[in-house]
Design a protein around this motif. Structure first.
Motif, PDB file in Angstrom:
ATOM      1  N   CYS A   1       0.833  -1.204   0.000  1.00  0.00           N
ATOM      2  CA  CYS A   1       0.000   0.000   0.000  1.00  0.00           C
ATOM      3  C   CYS A   1       0.871   1.258   0.000  1.00  0.00           C
ATOM      4  N   PHE A   2       0.520   2.225  -0.851  1.00  0.00           N
ATOM      5  CA  PHE A   2       1.260   3.474  -0.996  1.00  0.00           C
ATOM      6  C   PHE A   2       0.275   4.650  -0.992  1.00  0.00           C
ATOM      7  N   PHE A   3       0.821   5.863  -0.764  1.00  0.00           N
ATOM      8  CA  PHE A   3      -0.017   7.072  -0.782  1.00  0.00           C
ATOM      9  C   PHE A   3       0.777   8.219  -1.379  1.00  0.00           C
ATOM     10  N   PHE A   4       0.132   8.954  -2.321  1.00  0.00           N
ATOM     11  CA  PHE A   4       0.791  10.148  -2.859  1.00  0.00           C
ATOM     12  C   PHE A   4      -0.228  11.281  -2.959  1.00  0.00           C
ATOM     13  N   THR A   5       0.287  12.486  -2.893  1.00  0.00           N
ATOM     14  CA  THR A   5      -0.525  13.688  -3.061  1.00  0.00           C
ATOM     15  C   THR A   5      -0.111  14.367  -4.358  1.00  0.00           C
ATOM     16  N   PRO A   6      -1.019  14.543  -5.305  1.00  0.00           N
ATOM     17  CA  PRO A   6      -0.646  15.140  -6.592  1.00  0.00           C
ATOM     18  C   PRO A   6      -0.070  16.544  -6.418  1.00  0.00           C
TER      19      PRO A   6
ATOM     20  N   GLY B   1      -9.151  14.460 -14.482  1.00  0.00           N
ATOM     21  CA  GLY B   1     -10.462  14.601 -13.885  1.00  0.00           C
ATOM     22  C   GLY B   1     -10.686  13.708 -12.676  1.00  0.00           C
ATOM     23  N   SER B   2      -9.827  12.688 -12.517  1.00  0.00           N
ATOM     24  CA  SER B   2      -9.949  11.781 -11.372  1.00  0.00           C
ATOM     25  C   SER B   2      -9.023  12.160 -10.222  1.00  0.00           C
ATOM     26  N   LEU B   3      -8.084  13.071 -10.462  1.00  0.00           N
ATOM     27  CA  LEU B   3      -7.107  13.428  -9.436  1.00  0.00           C
ATOM     28  C   LEU B   3      -7.760  14.213  -8.317  1.00  0.00           C
ATOM     29  N   ASP B   4      -7.350  13.909  -7.105  1.00  0.00           N
ATOM     30  CA  ASP B   4      -7.888  14.554  -5.906  1.00  0.00           C
ATOM     31  C   ASP B   4      -6.734  15.226  -5.181  1.00  0.00           C
ATOM     32  N   ALA B   5      -6.863  16.499  -4.923  1.00  0.00           N
ATOM     33  CA  ALA B   5      -5.797  17.249  -4.247  1.00  0.00           C
ATOM     34  C   ALA B   5      -5.494  16.696  -2.865  1.00  0.00           C
ATOM     35  N   ALA B   6      -6.438  15.927  -2.296  1.00  0.00           N
ATOM     36  CA  ALA B   6      -6.211  15.344  -0.969  1.00  0.00           C
ATOM     37  C   ALA B   6      -5.337  14.103  -1.025  1.00  0.00           C
ATOM     38  N   GLY B   7      -5.112  13.564  -2.233  1.00  0.00           N
ATOM     39  CA  GLY B   7      -4.216  12.427  -2.366  1.00  0.00           C
ATOM     40  C   GLY B   7      -4.908  11.172  -2.830  1.00  0.00           C
ATOM     41  N   HIS B   8      -4.079  10.125  -3.040  1.00  0.00           N
ATOM     42  CA  HIS B   8      -4.589   8.850  -3.518  1.00  0.00           C
ATOM     43  C   HIS B   8      -3.840   7.693  -2.857  1.00  0.00           C
ATOM     44  N   VAL B   9      -4.589   6.665  -2.539  1.00  0.00           N
ATOM     45  CA  VAL B   9      -4.006   5.398  -2.112  1.00  0.00           C
ATOM     46  C   VAL B   9      -3.763   4.556  -3.361  1.00  0.00           C
ATOM     47  N   VAL B  10      -2.592   3.904  -3.407  1.00  0.00           N
ATOM     48  CA  VAL B  10      -2.252   3.012  -4.516  1.00  0.00           C
ATOM     49  C   VAL B  10      -1.856   1.663  -3.926  1.00  0.00           C
TER      50      VAL B  10
ATOM     51  N   GLU C   1     -12.356   2.495  -5.240  1.00  0.00           N
ATOM     52  CA  GLU C   1     -11.384   2.198  -6.291  1.00  0.00           C
ATOM     53  C   GLU C   1     -11.719   3.009  -7.535  1.00  0.00           C
ATOM     54  N   LEU C   2     -10.722   3.781  -8.012  1.00  0.00           N
ATOM     55  CA  LEU C   2     -10.920   4.635  -9.181  1.00  0.00           C
ATOM     56  C   LEU C   2     -10.510   3.936 -10.477  1.00  0.00           C
ATOM     57  N   LEU C   3      -9.488   3.115 -10.424  1.00  0.00           N
ATOM     58  CA  LEU C   3      -9.064   2.388 -11.620  1.00  0.00           C
ATOM     59  C   LEU C   3      -8.218   1.201 -11.213  1.00  0.00           C
ATOM     60  N   MET C   4      -8.124   0.235 -12.130  1.00  0.00           N
ATOM     61  CA  MET C   4      -7.306  -0.956 -11.944  1.00  0.00           C
ATOM     62  C   MET C   4      -6.654  -1.295 -13.277  1.00  0.00           C
ATOM     63  N   ALA C   5      -5.427  -1.773 -13.245  1.00  0.00           N
ATOM     64  CA  ALA C   5      -4.739  -2.165 -14.472  1.00  0.00           C
ATOM     65  C   ALA C   5      -3.810  -3.336 -14.182  1.00  0.00           C
TER      66      ALA C   5
END
Length: 586
Positions: free
Chosen positions: A454-459, A514-523, A491-495
């Motif tokens: 599990c990872f987390f980043f903020t755009p 359009g899917s990016l969230d300024a609060a960040g994303h879990v990957v 879940e926003l996308l899977m590949a």
């Protein structure tokens, strides 16, 4: 230079002396000189460096006698030993001949590494270090070896292991080769024959057989390629274990598949180790070079072996027997298929990833075999020379059908082992590994079946698309990437590889602006096979790179073989050449 401190007493001292004598006995008359030293809290030369004439007039035997007289007592001064040995080789014939120093120790001591390395590099003398047993300072011995252009070898205190290390080191820094090395049980009260390929490039071969006491427990005969008895006798030395040796004049008896007949005269199974080395008769010889680099968890841990006969050879069967820190072993095939850790298919470099699960020193004994007769010279991944007419010159591959084997030995250290490298639960974003969208790789590893990293980043910005990529796939990793909202619940996308925008590079997927969230994303990253227990990869997110696009197929065009000005590449094929006229200081 051999450690004779008090901790070496008993079996370690006996085995070190036997192995040292074996090494000296295999030095080539007319090509080598040899000297012997010992150290405790101080160091001394016990046999002055002396040329070995051809024929040998007893120089090697005298050096072996000096080794056999060693008695263990006192402390350990590694720096003093290294500098004493260097002074001796520099003082021999004015320091004008290439030299190498072997230093074996089972202990630790305070060493000014920079001082030793600077003096050795100034003298252009590599220091080959041997860690003997479980109490050695591996980091120190690796630093001394790597800093001087030498190599570090680790060995348990068993006789077969230390002899293997000594002979492998001799092959790495001379024209000699290791043909094969292995241990297998001999069944009780039976006779078996083990094949020993002695190929046409060899002038002589030395065969060493090691087993547990007593000498009479095992009977040995060497058969030629027709199955007839060669009449050669084995000379045995029994201390804590039995070590038997014979030498084969391949130039006289001929090349072929010899047979070592082993009879176990006891009622129980008995481990018998066979070590075969030799000297080449020609300039062009089958050679193997092994690279095995240290790894800090969770980085990949790979072995590479290049086999050559002037040019690199593909089509061989290559296997590494890896001994782990707990002395368990695993056999790993090395492949030249361009997958996992192998960069280019059919280029003569064979690769494999090692699945590791503990800190410590790993030993890889890599054997390349051409028993199937499928070897072929290869020029893949080699720049092409260009003729005066501008046309590319591609060498014609040559088939090699002769049966031969070559063995290389290398050691590497794993550090920082942990049960898991990244948190598993995407619904706890604060526990996920934080990273940034700057296209910098974050290394990950699947540690067990069902493991999820599990990872987390903020755009940095949300106005442009970002690319998420899983590359540097190792250990048959088949990754699945999932991108979630900031809470890790949606879940926003899977590949995966099947849906990747460029499966040649790995899993490449676009995260739309359009899917990016300024609060960040879990990957999260997982293996597509839930039962897979291992896998390696690198995760990165950032702006689109050229490598994210699939490579375009070049349009066919008849250029008459000419190479454009931007495509001119020149290369020299470098054959591995053994160093001759070396002085050895043991």
């Amino acid at each position: 230079m051999i450690d004779t401190s008090g901790s070496m007493s008993g079996t370690p001292m006996n085995n070190a002396k036997t192995a040292g004598s074996l090494l000296v006995g295999q030095l080539t008359p007319g090509e080598n000189a040899v000297g012997v030293g010992r150290f405790t809290s101080s160091a001394s030369q016990v046999f002055a460096i002396t040329d070995i004439p051809d024929p040998d007039t007893g120089v090697r035997a005298a050096a072996q006698s000096a080794i056999s007289a060693f008695v263990a007592s006192g402390g350990t001064n590694i720096e003093g030993a290294a500098l004493t040995a260097l002074a001796q080789v520099q003082g021999f014939q004015g320091g004008t001949r290439p030299s190498v120093v072997y230093l074996l120790t089972d202990g630790q001591s305070s060493v000014n590494v920079a001082n030793v390395v600077n003096q050795y590099t100034a003298a252009k003398v590599p220091l080959i270090t041997f860690g003997f047993g479980s109490s050695v300072d591996t980091a120190l011995l690796q630093s001394l070896a790597n800093g001087t252009g030498g190599q570090y070898f680790f060995s348990p205190t068993s006789l077969a292991a230390i002899q293997q290390a000594f002979i492998a080191a001799n092959a790495a820094f001379s024209s000699s080769v290791v043909v094969s090395s292995g241990t297998a049980p001999a069944a009780p009260s039976t006779t078996e024959v083990r094949t020993i390929p002695l190929d046409s490039t060899m002038a002589t071969a030395a065969i060493n057989v090691t087993y547990g006491l007593a000498e009479a427990d095992v009977s040995l005969r060497l058969l030629d390629s027709t199955g007839a008895d060669t009449g050669l006798t084995f000379t045995c030395n029994a201390t804590s274990e039995v070590s038997c040796d014979t030498e084969v004049d391949v130039s006289t008896l001929g090349a072929g598949d010899y047979g070592l007949e082993i009879t176990n005269n006891t009622a129980g199974a008995k481990d018998v180790s066979v070590l075969v080395s030799g000297s080449p008769s020609t300039f062009e010889n089958y050679d193997i070079a092994v690279q095995f680099d240290n790894a800090n968890y969770p980085a990949s841990f790979g072995i590479q072996a290049t086999v050559s006969a002037g040019a690199a050879l593909t089509g061989l069967d290559v296997v590494a027997r890896v001994t782990k820190p707990d002395n368990s072993t695993v056999d790993i095939p090395l492949l030249d298929d361009g997958r996992n850790g192998d960069l280019n298919a059919d280029d003569g470099t064979y690769s494999a990833d090692v699945a590791y699960d503990m800190d410590g020193t790993y030993t890889a004994v890599v054997t390349a075999s051409n028993a199937a007769g499928n070897a072929q010279t290869t020029f893949n991944s080699v720049a092409i020379a260009v003729g005066e007419d501008g046309n590319g010159i591609t060498p014609t591959p040559t088939n090699v059908t002769e049966n031969f084997t070559r063995t290389g030995v290398a050691n590497a250290v794993v550090a920082g082992m942990a049960a898991d490298d990244h948190s598993d639960d995407p619904t706890v974003p604060g526990a996920c590994t934080a990273f940034t969208d700057d296209n910098v790789d974050v290394v990950g590893r699947i540690d067990a079946a069902g493991d999820v990293d599990c990872f987390f980043f903020t755009p940095t910005a949300t106005s442009d698309d970002l690319i998420a990529r899983i590359t540097s796939l190792r250990m048959d990793m088949e990754p699945v990437i999932r991108v979630y909202d900031p809470t890790g619940t949606t879940e926003l996308l899977m590949a995966d590889l099947a849906t990747s925008e460029n499966d040649k590079s790995g899993v490449i997927v676009t995260i739309p602006a359009g899917s990016l969230d300024a609060a960040g994303h879990v990957v999260t990253i997982e293996h597509s096979d839930a039962a897979a227990t291992a896998g390696g990869y690198a995760l990165s997110v950032g702006a689109k790179l050229v490598s994210d696009e699939p490579a375009q197929e070049a349009e066919e065009e008849d250029t008459g073989g000419a190479v454009g000005p931007l495509g001119l590449l020149f290369a020299a094929l470098l054959a591995a050449v053994g160093l001759r006229q070396r002085r050895r200081f043991v």
